[in-house]
Motif scaffolding. Structure first.
Motif, short mmCIF file in Angstrom:
data_model
loop_
_atom_site.label_atom_id
_atom_site.label_comp_id
_atom_site.label_asym_id
_atom_site.label_seq_id
_atom_site.Cartn_x
_atom_site.Cartn_y
_atom_site.Cartn_z
N GLY A 625 0.86 -1.34 0.11
CA GLY A 625 -0.01 -0.04 -0.01
C GLY A 625 0.79 1.34 -0.05
O GLY A 625 2.18 1.05 0.33
N LYS A 626 0.25 2.28 -0.34
CA LYS A 626 0.85 3.66 -0.15
C LYS A 626 0.33 4.66 0.67
O LYS A 626 -1.05 4.70 0.57
N ILE A 627 1.15 5.52 1.34
CA ILE A 627 0.48 6.37 2.39
C ILE A 627 0.34 7.69 1.58
O ILE A 627 1.37 8.38 1.11
N LEU A 628 -0.68 8.40 1.47
CA LEU A 628 -0.68 9.98 0.99
C LEU A 628 -0.77 10.83 1.98
O LEU A 628 -0.81 10.46 3.17
N SER A 629 -0.46 12.09 1.77
CA SER A 629 -0.29 13.04 2.79
C SER A 629 -1.40 13.79 2.94
O SER A 629 -1.58 14.69 3.78
N SER A 630 -2.62 13.83 2.13
CA SER A 630 -3.62 14.70 2.32
C SER A 630 -4.79 13.78 1.79
O SER A 630 -4.81 12.96 0.73
N ILE A 631 -6.06 14.33 2.20
CA ILE A 631 -7.50 13.51 1.85
C ILE A 631 -7.83 14.07 0.40
O ILE A 631 -7.83 15.21 0.15
N SER A 632 -8.10 13.27 -0.63
CA SER A 632 -8.54 13.43 -1.90
C SER A 632 -9.37 12.54 -2.71
O SER A 632 -9.46 11.31 -1.86
N ALA A 633 -10.03 12.71 -3.58
CA ALA A 633 -10.70 11.68 -4.33
C ALA A 633 -9.78 10.50 -4.84
O ALA A 633 -10.30 9.41 -5.07
N LYS A 634 -8.32 10.65 -4.73
CA LYS A 634 -7.58 9.53 -5.10
C LYS A 634 -7.31 8.64 -3.68
O LYS A 634 -6.95 7.47 -3.86
N LEU A 635 -7.93 8.88 -2.68
CA LEU A 635 -7.63 8.29 -1.60
C LEU A 635 -8.73 6.97 -1.53
O LEU A 635 -9.81 7.29 -1.79
N ASN A 636 -8.07 5.81 -1.07
CA ASN A 636 -8.84 4.59 -1.11
C ASN A 636 -9.49 4.52 0.26
O ASN A 636 -10.60 3.86 0.53
N TYR A 637 -8.56 4.74 1.37
CA TYR A 637 -9.06 4.36 2.72
C TYR A 637 -8.49 5.21 3.77
O TYR A 637 -7.39 5.69 3.50
N LEU A 638 -9.32 5.80 4.56
CA LEU A 638 -9.10 6.47 5.73
C LEU A 638 -9.09 5.39 6.92
O LEU A 638 -10.08 5.06 7.33
N VAL A 639 -7.75 5.24 7.55
CA VAL A 639 -7.58 4.32 8.77
C VAL A 639 -7.78 5.42 9.98
O VAL A 639 -6.98 6.27 10.17
N ALA A 640 -8.92 5.24 10.80
CA ALA A 640 -9.34 6.13 11.67
C ALA A 640 -9.28 5.53 13.01
O ALA A 640 -9.52 4.48 13.54
N GLY A 641 -8.38 6.44 13.92
CA GLY A 641 -8.51 5.95 15.58
C GLY A 641 -9.17 6.90 16.16
O GLY A 641 -10.18 7.75 15.69
N ASP A 642 -9.06 7.04 17.61
CA ASP A 642 -9.67 7.82 18.53
C ASP A 642 -9.06 9.17 18.39
O ASP A 642 -7.79 9.46 17.88
N ASN A 643 -9.83 10.31 18.67
CA ASN A 643 -9.54 11.60 18.56
C ASN A 643 -8.92 12.17 17.01
O ASN A 643 -8.06 12.78 17.10
N MET A 644 -9.75 11.66 16.17
CA MET A 644 -9.21 12.00 14.87
C MET A 644 -10.09 13.46 14.54
O MET A 644 -10.97 13.73 15.12
N GLY A 645 -9.13 14.40 13.82
CA GLY A 645 -9.68 15.60 13.45
C GLY A 645 -10.90 15.49 12.90
O GLY A 645 -11.13 15.06 11.99
N PRO A 646 -11.89 16.51 13.30
CA PRO A 646 -13.22 16.54 12.58
C PRO A 646 -13.29 16.78 11.36
O PRO A 646 -14.00 16.52 10.52
N SER A 647 -12.20 17.74 10.85
CA SER A 647 -12.07 18.40 9.44
C SER A 647 -11.95 17.29 8.48
O SER A 647 -12.21 17.17 7.42
N LYS A 648 -11.09 16.06 9.15
CA LYS A 648 -10.51 14.98 8.19
C LYS A 648 -11.73 14.17 7.96
O LYS A 648 -12.02 13.78 6.60
N LEU A 649 -12.36 13.90 9.14
CA LEU A 649 -13.52 13.12 9.10
C LEU A 649 -14.74 13.54 7.78
O LEU A 649 -15.26 12.88 7.21
N GLU A 650 -15.05 14.86 8.25
CA GLU A 650 -15.84 15.53 7.26
C GLU A 650 -15.58 15.62 5.68
O GLU A 650 -16.59 15.11 4.94
N LYS A 651 -14.39 15.61 5.63
CA LYS A 651 -13.76 15.68 4.09
C LYS A 651 -14.15 14.31 3.70
O LYS A 651 -14.43 14.16 2.41
N ALA A 652 -13.69 13.37 4.35
CA ALA A 652 -13.71 11.99 3.89
C ALA A 652 -15.13 11.47 3.70
O ALA A 652 -15.38 10.98 2.75
N GLN A 653 -15.93 11.81 4.57
CA GLN A 653 -17.26 11.67 4.28
C GLN A 653 -17.96 12.18 3.11
O GLN A 653 -18.79 11.63 2.46
N LYS A 654 -17.76 13.50 2.69
CA LYS A 654 -17.94 14.11 1.61
C LYS A 654 -17.75 13.40 0.43
O LYS A 654 -18.33 13.58 -0.57
#
Length: 671
Positions: A625-654
């Motif tokens: 697998g490859k690690i990206l530096s930012s959330i974009s349409a190219k991203l396949n998965y967001l691996v989420a743990g506790d205390n994840m920033g709300p802005s990242k979560l919102e962008k991934a959901q959009k």
């Protein structure tokens, strides 16, 4: 007082003392002295004796003073960690001695021990191996900090010798030596971080860190002083101390066996005079009845043993005159106010200066020029002003206003919202910042340049040979000027230039740390270098990209963006790049465990129970697998743990990006 006022006073004391306990045991940030705390506690105890009907079940008189943090596993103590009764009064000790005599007669001894100002710790051993380390907590249960405690060299992981039981607990105190405290606190000040008030707070804060690798970098020590076993092995406490020392435990060499209370008082008086000659802090003396059978006969109260007591030294305090306030500028531009005092003898040394920390402290004390001030040096390494004697203040005394311009270069100082420290923003032209920045760059943990030291950098700056880090790499063009400088012989110049040349091979993470960007310490620099791989990716990174990196929060991200926005910094980076410094991380060939994640891209965010973010990164890369530096349409998965920033979560959901846990990631690999 009326009964209503008494009840109100008791409630207020319970609330205040519980808050102070929380500040002390959990936050490691006490806001009052031990002496002030003990006075309030004694007042509450007296009121509760007179009015038991108003006693609160949450009263600090009913329990040991700690609490449990949420960061670590909670473990119940097999033997409760009780606190000791204490006194600042010698007559109380004689009364204690009289009570002992009435209960068990006159045939007994005391063991006198130094009362270390550290963090109480319970260590559990099984079959000669350390299996668990737990903080005092609330006395019945505490935090499991085993991984962190195992980094302390003085604590044996495996016992030596023989004769120890298969299973036992031993109590001790984790502390930090003053020299280590001063060095580490100076590093915090250089980074613009708030310094710890004393070694006890630093030791406590270190033990509570989540990163044991960071704990290992901070030199802690530990004295052990009480053994707990299911079956009694020794007749006396003194015998047990000798035995545990032979098993490999660090036992204080200053313990004393005393035949009577007069010998105890001699011991107390000796250390009252000599405690400042120790390399660590003590705040009193602990006195214990030596014989275990006699201890058993004397028994316990609800929160402390009847066979032991501590005598606490009151922090030394003197009165002197505040002559003026000056300001020091550190390498990061942090401006620290210093009180210059009329010289006065305190705790065995002549004190001329005291720390004032920041503008908030000056305002809190309401300082005026020429004030008569009370100065204390108890658990504090650096003396501090604790109060002003306003009765002696001259009517025309001028209120001290915090500086608005830099005392070194005249620039307007800035203070960011939410921060206590003022900064000089002129980091490229302010003399102490220039010198401090270059001194930091050449230091052992950064570029480690042989042949250069702090004094040499100051001399080179005074001669106009270096004004920026990049100037070090053109010194070979100015050898004639170097040789003409005092104490610069042919050999020393040659060694210095060789050391500068060798530094070009230092890895990117060391160069990044050496730049001295505010809040970017050694660990953060390493994580940034590993994530972004090269300086260009870092310079162009957005705020959202920066905070995806493990341990980078908003403060560090903003500092990095601000640093790279300055064209003078970019110019310096280009000069360093042209000189041949490393601004790229060497690509390491990843050995693939599988290709299960080939063609898939990931971002890791939040905190995970079973893995660090670095471990998850390695697992993903090892499986293709490859690690990206930012959330974009190219991203396949967001691996989420506790205390994840709300802005990242919102962008991934959009963007409808699948959000998975670490266990779901493992399932992808194992399916």
């Amino acid at each position: 007082m009326s009964l209503f006022e008494i009840k109100e006073r008791m409630d207020a004391l319970v609330k205040e003392l519980n808050q102070h306990n929380y500040n002390y045991y959990v936050l490691a940030q006490p806001t009052i002295s031990d002496y002030e705390f003990d006075l309030r506690l004694k007042e509450l105890e007296e009121l509760e004796k007179q009015h038991p009907e108003y006693q609160d079940e949450n009263s600090p008189t009913q329990k040991v003073g700690g609490d449990i943090t949420r960061k670590f596993e909670t473990v119940r103590h097999k033997w409760p960690m009780l606190s000791l009764g204490n006194t600042y009064n010698e007559q109380d000790l004689r009364d204690f001695d009289e009570r002992i005599r009435k209960a068990i007669g006159s045939n007994f001894e005391y063991v006198c021990e130094l009362k270390f100002d550290g963090l109480s710790m319970n260590l559990s051993y099984e079959n000669g191996k350390l299996v668990r380390a737990v903080t005092r907590g609330d006395g019945t249960k505490g935090d499991n900090v085993t991984t962190n405690i195992k980094t302390i060299q003085r604590i044996p992981k495996t016992l030596k010798g023989s004769g120890y039981p298969d299973s036992f607990d031993i109590r001790g105190e984790v502390f930090m030596h003053r020299a280590a405290f001063e060095r580490l606190n100076n590093e915090r000040l250089e980074k613009g971080e708030v310094p710890y008030a004393n070694p006890r707070n630093f030791a406590s804060g270190t033990v509570k860190l989540q990163d044991s690798g960071e704990v290992a970098k901070r030199p802690l020590d530990c004295f052990l002083y009480f053994l707990y076993t299911d079956k009694r092995l020794f007749n006396t406490h003194w015998e047990s101390l000798q035995a545990v020392s032979e098993w490999g435990f660090h036992v204080c060499e200053h313990n004393k066996l005393a035949k009577n209370i007069d010998e105890v008082l001699d011991f107390i008086h000796h250390w009252q005079e000599n405690r400042f000659n120790l390399s660590y802090d003590i705040d009193g003396i602990v006195i214990k009845v030596n014989n275990y059978s006699q201890q058993q006969e004397l028994g316990f109260t609800a929160k402390s043993p009847r066979w032991a007591i501590s005598y606490k030294y009151k922090a030394e305090e003197v009165e002197t005159i505040l002559e003026n306030v000056t300001y020091q500028v550190g390498r990061t531009g942090a401006v620290t106010p210093v009180a210059n005092l009329k010289p006065v003898l305190l705790a065995g040394t002549t004190v001329k200066r005291a720390t004032l920390h920041n503008a908030n402290e000056i305002a809190r004390l309401d300082l005026h020029k020429g004030d008569t001030v009370f100065v204390e040096k108890g658990g504090e390494i650096i003396p501090k002003i604790i109060a002003v004697n306003t009765v002696k203040r001259a009517p025309e005394a001028e209120k001290i206003q915090y500086l608005e311009i830099c005392p070194e270069c005249g620039s307007n100082l800035v203070r960011k919202e939410g921060e206590a420290v003022h900064y000089c923003p002129n980091d490229e032209s302010c003399p102490p910042q220039i010198v401090g920045k270059i001194q930091h760059f050449i230091s052992r943990k950064a570029m480690n340049i042989d042949g250069l030291g702090d004094e040499t950098i100051e001399a080179l700056y005074r001669k106009g040979l270096v004004e920026h880090i990049s100037d070090l790499y053109i010194l070979h063009e100015r050898t004639d000027e170097l040789r003409n400088m005092e104490r610069f012989g042919e050999k020393s110049v040659s060694n210095m230039l060789d050391g500068i040349d060798r530094s070009k091979q230092m890895p990117f993470e060391k160069v990044l740390f050496g730049l001295g960007i505010r809040y970017v310490g050694e660990t953060v620099a390493r994580k940034i270098a590993k994530h972004f791989r090269n300086i260009d990716s870092l310079i162009s990174a957005s705020y959202d990209e920066l905070i995806t990196v493990d341990e980078i929060g908003s403060r560090i991200a903003e500092s990095l963006i601000e640093y790279f926005k300055d064209s003078r910094h970019i110019d310096q980076l280009e000069k360093l790049r042209s000189a041949g410094l490393q601004f790229q991380t060497e690509e390491k060939e990843v050995e693939l465990a599988s290709e299960k994640l080939a063609g898939k891209t990931f971002i890791i965010s939040g905190v995970f129970e079973d893995y660090s973010r670095d471990e998850l990164t390695e697992i993903i890369q090892a499986n293709g697998g490859k690690i990206l530096s930012s959330i974009s349409a190219k991203l396949n998965y967001l691996v989420a743990g506790d205390n994840m920033g709300p802005s990242k979560l919102e962008k991934a959901q959009k963007l409808n990006i699948p959000i998975i846990s670490d266990s779901e990631l493992m399932a992808l690999i194992n399916q």
